[in-house]
Design a protein around this motif. Structure first.
Motif, PDB file in Angstrom:
ATOM      1  N   ILE A 237     134.335 -10.859  16.578  1.00 17.38           N
ATOM      2  CA  ILE A 237     133.747 -12.126  17.003  1.00 17.38           C
ATOM      3  C   ILE A 237     134.839 -13.171  17.219  1.00 17.38           C
ATOM      4  CG2 ILE A 237     131.576 -11.668  15.808  1.00 17.38           C
ATOM      5  CD1 ILE A 237     132.386 -13.745  13.725  1.00 17.38           C
ATOM      6  N   LEU A 238     134.572 -14.050  18.156  1.00 13.86           N
ATOM      7  CA  LEU A 238     135.459 -15.173  18.441  1.00 13.86           C
ATOM      8  C   LEU A 238     134.617 -16.438  18.412  1.00 13.86           C
ATOM      9  CD1 LEU A 238     138.149 -16.428  19.391  1.00 13.86           C
ATOM     10  CD2 LEU A 238     137.470 -15.890  21.739  1.00 13.86           C
ATOM     11  N   SER A 243     134.301 -28.808  19.726  1.00 13.25           N
ATOM     12  CA  SER A 243     135.210 -29.312  20.767  1.00 13.25           C
ATOM     13  C   SER A 243     135.689 -28.214  21.711  1.00 13.25           C
ATOM     14  CB  SER A 243     136.421 -29.983  20.113  1.00 13.25           C
ATOM     15  OG  SER A 243     137.155 -29.051  19.347  1.00 13.25           O
ATOM     16  N   GLY A 244     135.248 -26.973  21.476  1.00 15.77           N
ATOM     17  CA  GLY A 244     135.642 -25.866  22.339  1.00 15.77           C
ATOM     18  C   GLY A 244     136.930 -25.195  21.936  1.00 15.77           C
ATOM     19  N   THR A 245     137.490 -25.563  20.782  1.00 18.95           N
ATOM     20  CA  THR A 245     138.732 -24.945  20.302  1.00 18.95           C
ATOM     21  C   THR A 245     138.423 -23.628  19.613  1.00 18.95           C
ATOM     22  OG1 THR A 245     139.657 -27.155  19.944  1.00 18.95           O
ATOM     23  CG2 THR A 245     140.775 -25.296  18.870  1.00 18.95           C
ATOM     24  N   PRO A 246     139.163 -22.545  19.927  1.00 20.75           N
ATOM     25  CA  PRO A 246     138.913 -21.264  19.252  1.00 20.75           C
ATOM     26  C   PRO A 246     139.166 -21.360  17.754  1.00 20.75           C
ATOM     27  CG  PRO A 246     140.288 -20.958  21.213  1.00 20.75           C
ATOM     28  CD  PRO A 246     140.199 -22.430  20.972  1.00 20.75           C
ATOM     29  N   VAL A 247     138.291 -20.734  16.978  1.00 23.52           N
ATOM     30  CA  VAL A 247     138.458 -20.673  15.524  1.00 23.52           C
ATOM     31  C   VAL A 247     139.279 -19.428  15.220  1.00 23.52           C
ATOM     32  CG1 VAL A 247     137.279 -20.560  13.302  1.00 23.52           C
ATOM     33  CG2 VAL A 247     136.238 -21.815  15.208  1.00 23.52           C
ATOM     34  N   GLU A 268     131.982 -14.723   7.981  1.00 20.90           N
ATOM     35  CA  GLU A 268     131.177 -15.838   7.494  1.00 20.90           C
ATOM     36  C   GLU A 268     131.917 -17.164   7.624  1.00 20.90           C
ATOM     37  OE1 GLU A 268     132.422 -13.342   3.819  1.00 20.90           O
ATOM     38  OE2 GLU A 268     131.858 -13.034   5.907  1.00 20.90           O
ATOM     39  N   GLU A 269     133.261 -17.124   7.481  1.00 21.86           N
ATOM     40  CA  GLU A 269     134.041 -18.347   7.636  1.00 21.86           C
ATOM     41  C   GLU A 269     134.056 -18.804   9.087  1.00 21.86           C
ATOM     42  OE1 GLU A 269     138.597 -20.030   6.850  1.00 21.86           O
ATOM     43  OE2 GLU A 269     138.047 -17.981   6.249  1.00 21.86           O
ATOM     44  N   ILE A 270     134.209 -17.835  10.014  1.00 24.38           N
ATOM     45  CA  ILE A 270     134.173 -18.170  11.442  1.00 24.38           C
ATOM     46  C   ILE A 270     132.804 -18.744  11.806  1.00 24.38           C
ATOM     47  CG2 ILE A 270     134.299 -17.232  13.782  1.00 24.38           C
ATOM     48  CD1 ILE A 270     136.245 -15.133  12.736  1.00 24.38           C
ATOM     49  N   SER A 271     131.739 -18.109  11.302  1.00 26.08           N
ATOM     50  CA  SER A 271     130.379 -18.538  11.636  1.00 26.08           C
ATOM     51  C   SER A 271     130.090 -19.947  11.153  1.00 26.08           C
ATOM     52  CB  SER A 271     129.356 -17.558  11.033  1.00 26.08           C
ATOM     53  OG  SER A 271     129.580 -16.251  11.496  1.00 26.08           O
ATOM     54  N   ILE A 277     129.425 -18.616  19.136  1.00 20.99           N
ATOM     55  CA  ILE A 277     130.069 -17.356  18.762  1.00 20.99           C
ATOM     56  C   ILE A 277     130.005 -16.394  19.941  1.00 20.99           C
ATOM     57  CG2 ILE A 277     129.930 -15.323  17.263  1.00 20.99           C
ATOM     58  CD1 ILE A 277     128.804 -17.122  15.084  1.00 20.99           C
ATOM     59  N   VAL A 278     131.127 -15.771  20.246  1.00 14.37           N
ATOM     60  CA  VAL A 278     131.170 -14.691  21.238  1.00 14.37           C
ATOM     61  C   VAL A 278     131.391 -13.389  20.474  1.00 14.37           C
ATOM     62  CG1 VAL A 278     132.290 -13.766  23.285  1.00 14.37           C
ATOM     63  CG2 VAL A 278     132.123 -16.239  22.981  1.00 14.37           C
TER      64      VAL A 278
END
Length: 611
Positions: A237-238, A243-247, A268-271, A277-278
């Motif tokens: 997942i990405l 703001s549209g900045t990748p995590v 879970e941290e990314i989410s 989410i992609v």
């Protein structure tokens, strides 16, 4: 090929007709007394809507006119106009599911932009011409006003000159994982085309070393590390914030494989940090694992397919197979040409020309567009599917060339979760199982996609059908979305559900979950469908057996009858065919797409009647 296109149009007509009929029949049995959902994260947005409702809000006002009305109000010095602008922005974000691209200034004609042939004469340009001073003023006002209603405004691209213009991304932060929009993307391509390497670089942030270091970060099995080949459906997942900045994890470019695998961010941290989410399905490229790849394409309900092509090899082997399957399933796709840093210029040019030729061929009928700027990436993300365009990205995972454009495109892709033609929240629960696990101290856990309805923790549900066509009652113990615990989930979302008192051996892929009712769902062992034989080297006759893919269902079927006068089918033939499942009955409905294959034989169709 015109036969295939006509057949696909007929399939869509049948699917929409049957779907409308099923939803009409199921409507009385749904819960009519459901309370409307309260979204705490959108309190400021709702506050503005309820406080001041303009006469223009909620009408079918053209979006471009609405944009200009918002900008006019923002440029005004009157406080009332400023409040009106906030209400219109609130309405706009609500109608567009919390995300909108606001364009300011003179906008170029898409045909010229995509052909990279912009002219300055003004022909075909739309929108109102703005001066540099007005743009600077609007930039500041828009960012401040959007923040006042609880959203975030980010500049996607800015262009000055004869036609000054700016595009803003307006996005509402997600208040919980359960409401975060998701875009599902299936990654396909031939062996050594750069699928896993590209995903490793996209999701980890560190570049590859030119020897495949990035792909090792994604491997899940020992034999994959040893052979360097993906054999399973890997999920990555990405995330993108408001703001549209990748995590992305904070990882140095010199990190070795062990460090990268250890320091990767938990899902879970990314989410929790992401507003979108992609989800990438890294599908196998080897011919040996074609059935796994095909299952990933049919069961995963992808919003788009990313076809990876090595610049040094071109479209070879399974790439053509994957492209044909994507076209047969009518899934929009993009092309990523990798390894441009190591390929001689003449070889790369030859292979690019081959890709363009295939995309323009009668079988594809796509308009190839090479993405060379942020503006092109922004405009393509929202229109490429309906305009039959095929974005082409030239990538290098070693130098990083083209990766920013690809991330921008992915960030702006619309989520198919919100498509009412595919998923209906107001219908009874239907959840397709695509994966099954046994988790220590938890029990049996299933993963899948909610085709319709909603589900929450503690619901009494039924799972089935088993080998006899029966359903078993169970309860939702807990749920997770992208490994983060959630209490509710709705149509279009992919979630994992832990089931009470269900053994792992009693669950298989292709089963469904439905709410417990007095009448169990109808299952079938035989069905009838309209089919088109895409390829077969001889003839298809009665008792012919093939592997059927229908959503999450994957089972061998036998032909028990057909309406063809000669009783046989060849390549290109269409017919009404009766099928029978070999092993056990399945839950199927009229209007579901089907794909059957056996060796190189392939057929496409739609279920028209359950027998």
């Amino acid at each position: 090929m015109s036969t295939l296109r006509n057949f696909q149009n007929e399939i869509e007509d049948i699917r929409h007709r049957e779907l409308a009929k099923q939803r009409t029949q199921a409507l009385p049995s749904t819960d009519k007394d459901k309370e409307p959902k309260k979204d705490k994260g959108k309190s400021k947005l709702v506050e503005h809507q309820s406080r001041h409702v303009s006469t223009n809000v909620g009408t079918d006002l053209d979006l471009q006119e609405l944009e200009e009305q918002i900008l006019t109000c923002l440029l005004s010095d009157a406080a009332a106009d400023h409040e009106t602008a906030k209400d219109l922005l609130s309405s706009l974000l609500t109608r567009r599911q919390g995300e909108y691209i606001l364009r300011v200034g003179h906008q170029p004609p898409q045909a010229q932009l995509f052909a990279n042939e912009l002219s300055n004469d003004g022909d075909g340009w739309s929108g109102i011409q703005r001066t540099d001073t007005e743009l600077d003023q609007l930039r500041t006002i828009i960012i401040e006003t959007v923040e006042e209603i609880g959203a975030k405004a980010t500049i996607l691209h800015e262009c000055r000159g004869r036609h000054p213009r700016i595009s803003f991304l307006l996005r509402l932060p997600s208040h919980s994982v359960s409401s975060t929009p998701e875009v599902r993307c299936a990654v396909v391509g031939n062996v050594d085309s750069g699928k896993s390497t590209t995903l490793g670089v996209l999701t980890r942030g560190a570049l590859d070393d030119g020897r495949g270091r990035a792909r090792v970060w994604l491997f899940r099995h020992k034999h994959e590390i040893e052979t360097g080949r993906t054999s399973s459906v890997g999920m990555e997942i990405l995330g993108f914030d408001a703001s549209g900045t990748p995590v992305l994890p904070k990882m140095s470019s010199s990190a070795d494989s062990d460090v990268a695998r250890r320091e990767k961010m938990a899902w879970e941290e990314i989410s929790q940090r992401a507003a979108k989410i992609v989800s990438f399905s890294d599908l196998a490229g080897h011919e040996r694992y074609l059935k796994t790849t095909l299952y990933g394409l049919t069961s995963g309900a992808p919003s788009c397919v990313m076809l990876m092509v090595g610049a040094n090899a071109g479209i070879i082997g399974m790439s053509k197979e994957h492209l044909a399957i994507s076209l047969a399933l009518s899934v929009p796709f993009i092309v990523c040409i990798t390894k441009i840093d190591m390929t001689p210029a003449n070889v790369m040019q030859k292979n690019i020309q081959e890709v363009v030729k295939i995309l323009k061929s009668p079988g594809c009928r796509k308009v190839p567009v090479f993405v060379k700027s942020q503006e092109m990436a922004v405009e393509l993300a929202t229109c490429y599917a309906k305009e039959k365009l095929c974005p082409i990205f030239l990538l290098s995972n070693v130098t990083g060339e083209g990766l920013d454009l690809l991330r921008t495109f992915m960030n702006l892709l619309p989520s198919s979760e919100l498509d009412p033609d595919k998923f209906a929240v107001d219908q009874p629960l239907e959840y397709s199982i695509t994966e099954v696990w046994s988790v220590p101290y938890v029990g049996t856990v299933v993963n899948g996609i909610i085709n319709s309805g909603t589900v929450k923790t503690g619901d009494a549900i039924c799972i089935g059908p088993d080998s006899n066509g029966n359903f078993t009652t169970t309860t939702v113990r807990s749920m997770q979305r992208k490994r983060a615990t959630v209490s509710t989930a709705e149509a279009g979302q992919s979630v994992s559900i832990a089931l009470k008192r269900i053994r792992r051996d009693d669950v298989r892929k292709g089963m469904i979950l439905v709410h417990k009712t007095e009448v169990q769902p109808r299952v079938a062992r035989k069905f009838e469908g309209q089919v088109l034989v895409l390829y077969h080297n001889t003839t298809l006759q009665k008792n012919y057996q093939a592997m059927l893919h229908c959503g999450a269902i994957r089972q061998t079927v036998r032909i028990i009858g057909m309406d063809h006068p000669q009783g046989l089918l060849r390549t290109g033939d269409r017919a009404t065919v009766q099928f029978e499942f070999i092993s056990h009955p399945e839950y199927i409905k009229e209007g579901m797409k089907l794909l059957f294959r056996e060796g190189k034989t392939k057929g496409l169709g739609v279920i028209t009647r359950v027998l």
